[in-house]
Motif scaffolding. Structure first.
Motif, PDB file in Angstrom:
ATOM      1  N   ARG A 122       0.832  -1.217   0.000  1.00  0.00           N
ATOM      2  CA  ARG A 122       0.000   0.000   0.000  1.00  0.00           C
ATOM      3  C   ARG A 122       0.859   1.257   0.000  1.00  0.00           C
ATOM      4  O   ARG A 122       0.557   2.234  -0.683  1.00  0.00           O
ATOM      5  CB  ARG A 122      -0.929   0.002   1.216  1.00  0.00           C
ATOM      6  CG  ARG A 122      -2.024  -1.048   1.147  1.00  0.00           C
ATOM      7  CD  ARG A 122      -3.131  -0.740   2.153  1.00  0.00           C
ATOM      8  NE  ARG A 122      -4.060  -1.845   2.304  1.00  0.00           N
ATOM      9  CZ  ARG A 122      -4.975  -2.184   1.389  1.00  0.00           C
ATOM     10  NH1 ARG A 122      -5.078  -1.489   0.264  1.00  0.00           N
ATOM     11  NH2 ARG A 122      -5.778  -3.202   1.607  1.00  0.00           N
ATOM     12  N   THR A 123       1.934   1.247   0.804  1.00  0.00           N
ATOM     13  CA  THR A 123       2.811   2.423   0.888  1.00  0.00           C
ATOM     14  C   THR A 123       3.471   2.706  -0.455  1.00  0.00           C
ATOM     15  O   THR A 123       3.515   3.850  -0.912  1.00  0.00           O
ATOM     16  CB  THR A 123       3.887   2.216   1.972  1.00  0.00           C
ATOM     17  OG1 THR A 123       3.233   1.893   3.194  1.00  0.00           O
ATOM     18  CG2 THR A 123       4.715   3.457   2.178  1.00  0.00           C
ATOM     19  N   ARG A 126       0.910   4.085  -2.883  1.00  0.00           N
ATOM     20  CA  ARG A 126       0.523   5.449  -2.530  1.00  0.00           C
ATOM     21  C   ARG A 126       1.619   6.439  -2.943  1.00  0.00           C
ATOM     22  O   ARG A 126       1.351   7.498  -3.490  1.00  0.00           O
ATOM     23  CB  ARG A 126       0.284   5.520  -1.022  1.00  0.00           C
ATOM     24  CG  ARG A 126      -0.544   6.707  -0.577  1.00  0.00           C
ATOM     25  CD  ARG A 126      -1.008   6.554   0.852  1.00  0.00           C
ATOM     26  NE  ARG A 126       0.068   6.320   1.772  1.00  0.00           N
ATOM     27  CZ  ARG A 126       0.115   5.285   2.610  1.00  0.00           C
ATOM     28  NH1 ARG A 126      -0.841   4.386   2.646  1.00  0.00           N
ATOM     29  NH2 ARG A 126       1.133   5.141   3.425  1.00  0.00           N
ATOM     30  N   ARG A 127       2.880   6.041  -2.678  1.00  0.00           N
ATOM     31  CA  ARG A 127       3.994   6.896  -3.037  1.00  0.00           C
ATOM     32  C   ARG A 127       4.099   7.085  -4.533  1.00  0.00           C
ATOM     33  O   ARG A 127       4.398   8.156  -5.030  1.00  0.00           O
ATOM     34  CB  ARG A 127       5.277   6.232  -2.569  1.00  0.00           C
ATOM     35  CG  ARG A 127       5.890   6.963  -1.442  1.00  0.00           C
ATOM     36  CD  ARG A 127       7.187   6.297  -1.147  1.00  0.00           C
ATOM     37  NE  ARG A 127       7.178   5.897   0.206  1.00  0.00           N
ATOM     38  CZ  ARG A 127       7.646   4.761   0.653  1.00  0.00           C
ATOM     39  NH1 ARG A 127       8.149   3.873  -0.173  1.00  0.00           N
ATOM     40  NH2 ARG A 127       7.600   4.500   1.912  1.00  0.00           N
ATOM     41  N   GLU A 129       1.686   6.935  -6.695  1.00  0.00           N
ATOM     42  CA  GLU A 129       0.605   7.832  -7.128  1.00  0.00           C
ATOM     43  C   GLU A 129       0.969   9.279  -6.812  1.00  0.00           C
ATOM     44  O   GLU A 129       0.749  10.175  -7.614  1.00  0.00           O
ATOM     45  CB  GLU A 129      -0.708   7.458  -6.431  1.00  0.00           C
ATOM     46  CG  GLU A 129      -1.350   6.237  -7.069  1.00  0.00           C
ATOM     47  CD  GLU A 129      -2.323   5.538  -6.134  1.00  0.00           C
ATOM     48  OE1 GLU A 129      -2.654   6.114  -5.070  1.00  0.00           O
ATOM     49  OE2 GLU A 129      -2.745   4.428  -6.477  1.00  0.00           O
ATOM     50  N   ARG A 130       1.540   9.485  -5.615  1.00  0.00           N
ATOM     51  CA  ARG A 130       1.921  10.826  -5.202  1.00  0.00           C
ATOM     52  C   ARG A 130       2.998  11.387  -6.142  1.00  0.00           C
ATOM     53  O   ARG A 130       2.929  12.522  -6.578  1.00  0.00           O
ATOM     54  CB  ARG A 130       2.467  10.750  -3.774  1.00  0.00           C
ATOM     55  CG  ARG A 130       2.376  12.028  -2.994  1.00  0.00           C
ATOM     56  CD  ARG A 130       2.444  11.731  -1.519  1.00  0.00           C
ATOM     57  NE  ARG A 130       3.713  11.164  -1.117  1.00  0.00           N
ATOM     58  CZ  ARG A 130       3.902  10.475   0.000  1.00  0.00           C
ATOM     59  NH1 ARG A 130       2.899  10.243   0.816  1.00  0.00           N
ATOM     60  NH2 ARG A 130       5.072   9.989   0.309  1.00  0.00           N
TER      61      ARG A 130
END
Ligand code: CA
Length: 237
Positions: A122-123, A126-127, A129-130
């Protein structure tokens, strides 16, 4: 019985692992967390599945039949930027891979818990995508200068003495956490929670291996080890 909740909107994960029990356990857990999952069990089929399945993330074992995870990573990344979470057998193998600049976004050392694995997946997603979002917005850079370091927080880029240093997303986030509290000792458990989103201290060696990678890339003088406690960022005089 839980029914398969994967939909067309699920994020896709390709699990590349030649140990059938590990591959299945990882795939089952990720599917239970709502991911769509496929398994490949050797180098050539991993590259092929990456091309046809177009995963959002690849969980990639290092030692594989055919050719190894490094070669898979190279071939896949040459075609398309996809986040890779590497499964390593030992911490020193992680250090070696980090040193080689293999292009994986994160590493997890066996044996790992499924909870750790899901948190890391997940991390990394998320990163990624960021990072994609910030790449789309070329606004004025927010520059942070700390001695020889220059950190462009919008673009997530780092320079030391004017030279660009390529950091993985995890390394960048770890550095970011340290530089927000210069001169302050941060415990491994705190760093693990802030950077990896882990609520317990079960993976503190990941912190050590990433600090080692940061030192290799940025120089050994910026991050001080406080034995038995943690690390602090020191701005050189
Ligand atoms: Ca293997």
């Amino acid at each position: 019985m839980t029914e398969n909740t994967s939909s067309a909107n699920s994020q896709r994960v390709l699990v590349v692992e030649d140990e059938p029990t590990i591959a299945q356990a990882v795939a089952d857990r990720l599917a239970a967390e709502g991911f769509a999952v496929e398994i490949a069990c050797d180098g050539p089929s991993a590259v092929e599945r990456a091309r046809t399945y177009v995963p959002d993330l690849i969980v990639l074992d290092v030692m594989l039949p055919g050719f190894d995870g490094l070669e898979v990573c190279r071939r896949v990344q040459a075609e398309r930027g996809v986040p890779v979470l590497m499964l390593t057998a030992r911490d020193d193998e992680t250090d070696l891979l980090v040193g080689l600049g293999v292009g994986a976004d994160d590493y997890i050392t066996k044996p790992f818990s499924m909870r750790e694995l899901v948190a890391r997946v997940r991390t990394v997603l998320r990163r990624f995508e960021r990072a994609e979002t910030s790449a789309d917005t070329p606004a004025a850079p927010e520059l942070l200068r700390l001695g020889p370091l220059e950190i462009d927080q919008k673009a997530r880029r780092v320079r030391r003495d004017g030279h660009e240093v390529h950091l993985t997303p995890t390394e960048y986030d770890l550095l970011g956490c340290l530089v927000r509290h210069p001169g302050t000792v941060l415990t491994r458990a705190l760093l693990l929670e802030q950077v990896w989103d882990w609520a317990d201290a079960s993976g503190t060696r990941a912190v050590d291996s990433h600090v080692k990678a940061l030192r290799r890339k940025l120089g050994a003088d910026l991050i001080r080890t406080v034995h038995g406690v943690g690390y602090s960022f020191e701005v050189p005089e």
